[in-house]
Design a protein around this motif. Structure first.
Motif, PDB file in Angstrom:
ATOM      1  N   VAL A 149      97.006  -2.851  61.347  1.00 29.25           N
ATOM      2  CA  VAL A 149      95.666  -3.400  61.547  1.00 29.25           C
ATOM      3  C   VAL A 149      95.237  -3.093  62.974  1.00 29.25           C
ATOM      4  O   VAL A 149      95.973  -3.372  63.925  1.00 29.25           O
ATOM      5  CB  VAL A 149      95.628  -4.931  61.322  1.00 29.25           C
ATOM      6  N   SER A 150      94.057  -2.488  63.115  1.00 27.94           N
ATOM      7  CA  SER A 150      93.485  -2.289  64.448  1.00 27.94           C
ATOM      8  C   SER A 150      92.089  -2.900  64.458  1.00 27.94           C
ATOM      9  O   SER A 150      91.488  -3.124  63.403  1.00 27.94           O
ATOM     10  CB  SER A 150      93.416  -0.801  64.805  1.00 27.94           C
ATOM     11  N   LEU A 151      91.582  -3.182  65.644  1.00 23.57           N
ATOM     12  CA  LEU A 151      90.256  -3.781  65.741  1.00 23.57           C
ATOM     13  C   LEU A 151      89.408  -3.035  66.760  1.00 23.57           C
ATOM     14  O   LEU A 151      89.919  -2.497  67.740  1.00 23.57           O
ATOM     15  CB  LEU A 151      90.351  -5.263  66.084  1.00 23.57           C
ATOM     16  N   HIS A 152      88.108  -3.015  66.478  1.00 21.12           N
ATOM     17  CA  HIS A 152      87.160  -2.259  67.287  1.00 21.12           C
ATOM     18  C   HIS A 152      85.873  -3.075  67.389  1.00 21.12           C
ATOM     19  O   HIS A 152      85.226  -3.340  66.367  1.00 21.12           O
ATOM     20  CB  HIS A 152      86.872  -0.897  66.645  1.00 21.12           C
ATOM     21  N   VAL A 153      85.498  -3.451  68.593  1.00 28.04           N
ATOM     22  CA  VAL A 153      84.323  -4.278  68.796  1.00 28.04           C
ATOM     23  C   VAL A 153      83.060  -3.506  68.412  1.00 28.04           C
ATOM     24  O   VAL A 153      82.966  -2.298  68.620  1.00 28.04           O
ATOM     25  CB  VAL A 153      84.237  -4.804  70.244  1.00 28.04           C
ATOM     26  N   HIS A 188      90.819 -11.918  68.426  1.00 29.84           N
ATOM     27  CA  HIS A 188      92.178 -11.579  68.830  1.00 29.84           C
ATOM     28  C   HIS A 188      93.238 -12.231  67.935  1.00 29.84           C
ATOM     29  O   HIS A 188      94.386 -11.806  67.942  1.00 29.84           O
ATOM     30  CB  HIS A 188      92.411 -11.924  70.309  1.00 29.84           C
ATOM     31  N   LEU A 189      92.850 -13.231  67.155  1.00 29.78           N
ATOM     32  CA  LEU A 189      93.790 -13.843  66.218  1.00 29.78           C
ATOM     33  C   LEU A 189      93.726 -13.215  64.827  1.00 29.78           C
ATOM     34  O   LEU A 189      94.692 -13.302  64.072  1.00 29.78           O
ATOM     35  CB  LEU A 189      93.507 -15.346  66.101  1.00 29.78           C
ATOM     36  N   VAL A 190      92.613 -12.588  64.493  1.00 32.49           N
ATOM     37  CA  VAL A 190      92.421 -12.067  63.140  1.00 32.49           C
ATOM     38  C   VAL A 190      93.508 -11.056  62.777  1.00 32.49           C
ATOM     39  O   VAL A 190      94.171 -11.178  61.740  1.00 32.49           O
ATOM     40  CB  VAL A 190      91.015 -11.464  62.975  1.00 32.49           C
ATOM     41  N   ALA A 191      93.697 -10.040  63.613  1.00 32.99           N
ATOM     42  CA  ALA A 191      94.710  -9.013  63.326  1.00 32.99           C
ATOM     43  C   ALA A 191      96.113  -9.625  63.316  1.00 32.99           C
ATOM     44  O   ALA A 191      96.927  -9.296  62.460  1.00 32.99           O
ATOM     45  CB  ALA A 191      94.626  -7.878  64.337  1.00 32.99           C
ATOM     46  N   ARG A 192      96.388 -10.510  64.255  1.00 31.83           N
ATOM     47  CA  ARG A 192      97.712 -11.136  64.333  1.00 31.83           C
ATOM     48  C   ARG A 192      98.013 -11.935  63.065  1.00 31.83           C
ATOM     49  O   ARG A 192      99.109 -11.867  62.511  1.00 31.83           O
ATOM     50  CB  ARG A 192      97.761 -12.061  65.564  1.00 31.83           C
ATOM     51  N   ILE A 193      97.050 -12.705  62.595  1.00 30.05           N
ATOM     52  CA  ILE A 193      97.244 -13.504  61.383  1.00 30.05           C
ATOM     53  C   ILE A 193      97.465 -12.587  60.181  1.00 30.05           C
ATOM     54  O   ILE A 193      98.341 -12.843  59.347  1.00 30.05           O
ATOM     55  CB  ILE A 193      96.051 -14.450  61.156  1.00 30.05           C
ATOM     56  N   ALA A 194      96.693 -11.514  60.082  1.00 25.48           N
ATOM     57  CA  ALA A 194      96.868 -10.569  58.972  1.00 25.48           C
ATOM     58  C   ALA A 194      98.275  -9.974  58.992  1.00 25.48           C
ATOM     59  O   ALA A 194      98.928  -9.870  57.947  1.00 25.48           O
ATOM     60  CB  ALA A 194      95.817  -9.474  59.034  1.00 25.48           C
ATOM     61  N   HIS A 254      87.571 -13.229  53.449  1.00 29.33           N
ATOM     62  CA  HIS A 254      87.320 -14.639  53.183  1.00 29.33           C
ATOM     63  C   HIS A 254      87.370 -15.562  54.403  1.00 29.33           C
ATOM     64  O   HIS A 254      86.896 -16.695  54.313  1.00 29.33           O
ATOM     65  CB  HIS A 254      88.281 -15.140  52.101  1.00 29.33           C
ATOM     66  N   ILE A 255      87.936 -15.117  55.516  1.00 32.98           N
ATOM     67  CA  ILE A 255      87.945 -16.002  56.689  1.00 32.98           C
ATOM     68  C   ILE A 255      86.594 -15.929  57.398  1.00 32.98           C
ATOM     69  O   ILE A 255      85.916 -14.906  57.345  1.00 32.98           O
ATOM     70  CB  ILE A 255      89.084 -15.650  57.680  1.00 32.98           C
ATOM     71  N   PRO A 256      86.200 -16.994  58.088  1.00 30.22           N
ATOM     72  CA  PRO A 256      84.964 -16.929  58.879  1.00 30.22           C
ATOM     73  C   PRO A 256      85.234 -16.182  60.188  1.00 30.22           C
ATOM     74  O   PRO A 256      86.228 -16.418  60.868  1.00 30.22           O
ATOM     75  CB  PRO A 256      84.628 -18.396  59.126  1.00 30.22           C
ATOM     76  N   HIS A 257      84.359 -15.251  60.524  1.00 29.22           N
ATOM     77  CA  HIS A 257      84.518 -14.447  61.735  1.00 29.22           C
ATOM     78  C   HIS A 257      83.606 -14.973  62.834  1.00 29.22           C
ATOM     79  O   HIS A 257      82.457 -15.336  62.582  1.00 29.22           O
ATOM     80  CB  HIS A 257      84.203 -12.979  61.442  1.00 29.22           C
ATOM     81  N   LEU A 258      84.116 -14.973  64.057  1.00 36.82           N
ATOM     82  CA  LEU A 258      83.360 -15.435  65.205  1.00 36.82           C
ATOM     83  C   LEU A 258      82.635 -14.294  65.905  1.00 36.82           C
ATOM     84  O   LEU A 258      81.618 -14.501  66.553  1.00 36.82           O
ATOM     85  CB  LEU A 258      84.318 -16.127  66.191  1.00 36.82           C
ATOM     86  N   SER A 259      83.138 -13.062  65.758  1.00 37.22           N
ATOM     87  CA  SER A 259      82.599 -11.906  66.485  1.00 37.22           C
ATOM     88  C   SER A 259      82.382 -10.738  65.533  1.00 37.22           C
ATOM     89  O   SER A 259      82.891 -10.711  64.422  1.00 37.22           O
ATOM     90  CB  SER A 259      83.578 -11.472  67.577  1.00 37.22           C
ATOM     91  N   SER A 260      81.668  -9.727  66.039  1.00 40.29           N
ATOM     92  CA  SER A 260      81.399  -8.507  65.277  1.00 40.29           C
ATOM     93  C   SER A 260      82.453  -7.469  65.606  1.00 40.29           C
ATOM     94  O   SER A 260      82.509  -6.971  66.733  1.00 40.29           O
ATOM     95  CB  SER A 260      80.018  -7.967  65.628  1.00 40.29           C
ATOM     96  N   LEU A 261      83.264  -7.141  64.607  1.00 47.51           N
ATOM     97  CA  LEU A 261      84.323  -6.143  64.786  1.00 47.51           C
ATOM     98  C   LEU A 261      84.527  -5.346  63.519  1.00 47.51           C
ATOM     99  O   LEU A 261      84.212  -5.806  62.423  1.00 47.51           O
ATOM    100  CB  LEU A 261      85.652  -6.810  65.159  1.00 47.51           C
ATOM    101  N   ASN A 262      85.077  -4.141  63.703  1.00 48.05           N
ATOM    102  CA  ASN A 262      85.575  -3.340  62.597  1.00 48.05           C
ATOM    103  C   ASN A 262      87.092  -3.400  62.631  1.00 48.05           C
ATOM    104  O   ASN A 262      87.692  -3.264  63.699  1.00 48.05           O
ATOM    105  CB  ASN A 262      85.128  -1.880  62.730  1.00 48.05           C
ATOM    106  N   TYR A 263      87.701  -3.578  61.476  1.00 43.70           N
ATOM    107  CA  TYR A 263      89.153  -3.610  61.357  1.00 43.70           C
ATOM    108  C   TYR A 263      89.586  -2.451  60.467  1.00 43.70           C
ATOM    109  O   TYR A 263      89.127  -2.343  59.329  1.00 43.70           O
ATOM    110  CB  TYR A 263      89.625  -4.932  60.736  1.00 43.70           C
ATOM    111  N   LEU A 264      90.438  -1.599  60.972  1.00 47.36           N
ATOM    112  CA  LEU A 264      91.051  -0.552  60.172  1.00 47.36           C
ATOM    113  C   LEU A 264      92.356  -1.135  59.642  1.00 47.36           C
ATOM    114  O   LEU A 264      93.194  -1.593  60.422  1.00 47.36           O
ATOM    115  CB  LEU A 264      91.317   0.695  61.003  1.00 47.36           C
ATOM    116  N   VAL A 265      92.511  -1.152  58.330  1.00 47.37           N
ATOM    117  CA  VAL A 265      93.680  -1.752  57.688  1.00 47.37           C
ATOM    118  C   VAL A 265      94.325  -0.688  56.813  1.00 47.37           C
ATOM    119  O   VAL A 265      93.642  -0.042  56.011  1.00 47.37           O
ATOM    120  CB  VAL A 265      93.264  -2.966  56.822  1.00 47.37           C
ATOM    121  N   ALA A 266      95.631  -0.512  56.962  1.00 44.83           N
ATOM    122  CA  ALA A 266      96.322   0.510  56.174  1.00 44.83           C
ATOM    123  C   ALA A 266      97.763   0.110  55.932  1.00 44.83           C
ATOM    124  O   ALA A 266      98.410  -0.505  56.778  1.00 44.83           O
ATOM    125  CB  ALA A 266      96.279   1.853  56.901  1.00 44.83           C
TER     126      ALA A 266
END
Length: 135
Positions: A8-12, A30-36, A52-64
């Motif tokens: 999981v990576s994140l990109h603002v 910063h917790l979203v990727a860690r929890i995943a 399904h989780i509520p997001h606080l910020s705008s980010l793209n997550y690459l998941v593989a």
């Protein structure tokens, strides 16, 4: 990456600010990727969580994982998924940069410029098409 091979990576993504009535309690990015990575073994499990989780910020997550990949575009106002394949990847490359690509998400960027992020996406796709760099 976790012990199951889930990455999981994140990109603002810079968006126009939500209006006060659009702001709800959400998970800090910063917790979203860690929890995943702590809770999930596969892309599908992580996708279910991130949608399904509520997001606080705008980010793209690459998941593989070793078998599947997607990009989750998340904002406090909505979340959309770009699965690998079809019109979501360029030259067989699925990437996440700093702009939304899903048609439902693009309006959230408002007046924010995304040309640099779009250029990086095209560069990655072209670089993959050209093959590995020579040394």
């Amino acid at each position: 990456m976790n012990e199951h091979g889930l990455f999981v990576s994140l990109h603002v993504v810079m968006t126009d600010n939500p209006t006060p009535d659009e702001i709800k309690p959400g998970m800090p990015f910063h917790l979203v990727a860690r929890i995943a990575l702590e809770l999930c073994r596969t892309t599908q499990e992580a996708l279910d969580l991130l949608v399904h989780i509520p997001h606080l910020s705008s980010l793209n997550y690459l998941v593989a994982d070793p078998h599947e990949a997607c990009v989750v575009e998340a904002d406090p106002r909505r979340v959309r998924v770009l699965p690998y394949g079809g019109n979501n990847d360029e030259n067989g490359v699925l990437a996440a940069t700093n702009h939304f690509r899903h048609p439902d998400m693009r309006p959230l960027q408002g007046r924010r410029h995304s040309s640099n992020s779009e250029c990086r996406l095209r560069f990655m796709a072209q670089s993959a098409d050209d093959g590995p760099p020579t040394v």
